[in-house]
Write a protein that holds these residues in place. Structure first.
Motif, mmCIF file in Angstrom:
data_model
loop_
_atom_site.group_PDB
_atom_site.id
_atom_site.type_symbol
_atom_site.label_atom_id
_atom_site.label_comp_id
_atom_site.label_asym_id
_atom_site.label_seq_id
_atom_site.Cartn_x
_atom_site.Cartn_y
_atom_site.Cartn_z
ATOM 1 N N THR A 88 0.822 -1.213 0.000
ATOM 2 C CA THR A 88 0.000 0.000 0.000
ATOM 3 C C THR A 88 0.854 1.259 0.000
ATOM 4 O O THR A 88 0.346 2.340 -0.244
ATOM 5 C CB THR A 88 -0.930 0.024 1.228
ATOM 6 N N ALA A 98 -0.755 -4.197 3.504
ATOM 7 C CA ALA A 98 -2.071 -4.495 4.054
ATOM 8 C C ALA A 98 -2.173 -6.012 4.069
ATOM 9 O O ALA A 98 -2.031 -6.659 3.037
ATOM 10 C CB ALA A 98 -3.166 -3.883 3.194
ATOM 11 N N ASN A 103 -7.450 -4.713 6.400
ATOM 12 C CA ASN A 103 -6.320 -3.915 5.929
ATOM 13 C C ASN A 103 -5.391 -3.516 7.079
ATOM 14 O O ASN A 103 -5.025 -2.356 7.228
ATOM 15 C CB ASN A 103 -6.783 -2.681 5.155
ATOM 16 N N ASN A 129 -7.033 -9.942 -1.110
ATOM 17 C CA ASN A 129 -6.515 -8.996 -2.097
ATOM 18 C C ASN A 129 -5.632 -9.669 -3.087
ATOM 19 O O ASN A 129 -4.545 -9.692 -3.272
ATOM 20 C CB ASN A 129 -5.810 -7.842 -1.414
#
Length: 129
Positions: A88, A98, A103, A129
């Protein structure tokens, strides 16, 4: 009997000196051919070590350096500690990750990145993710 022992002790150093002189004459000084013959195995071992150990390690180090230089925001990575996360933020020598659906932010050193993952990782039918 002492005369025999005395005669032997006097003759022993002279005989040893004669044997040493004869041995020195029998063994010639090493020539260039013998020197090359002795050095050839050492040179051969160095060449084998270079092509089997040193060169592959240099290639691997170069590949890792290129991978670390190519990191970008959004890459999915794995750290050397086994933590998977998404990049990130990138600063000089630190990367912000994250690591969960909430997160959670982690900051790791750039050198601690093992590799960039090409596929998404699923965990209990959830895609992270």
């Amino acid at each position: 009997m002492t005369d025999i022992i005395l005669a032997l002790t006097e003759a022993a150093p002279a005989a040893a000196a004669d044997a040493a002189a004869a041995g020195a004459e029998a063994m010639p000084a090493p020539g260039a051919g013998e020197l090359i013959g002795m050095l050839f195995p050492l040179i051969l071992m160095f060449v084998i070590f270079y092509f089997m150990l040193i060169r592959p390690q240099k290639k691997k180090d170069k590949k890792v350096k290129e991978m670390l230089a190519a990191l970008k925001h959004g890459d999915r990575i794995c750290t050397i500690g086994g933590i998977y996360g998404t990049i990130t933020g990138i600063k000089d020598d630190t990367i912000e990750l994250a690591v969960s659906n909430e997160n959670t932010k982690l900051i790791v050193a750039r050198w601690a990145i093992r590799n960039v993952e090409e596929v998404t990782i699923e965990n209990d039918s959830e895609v992270l993710n």
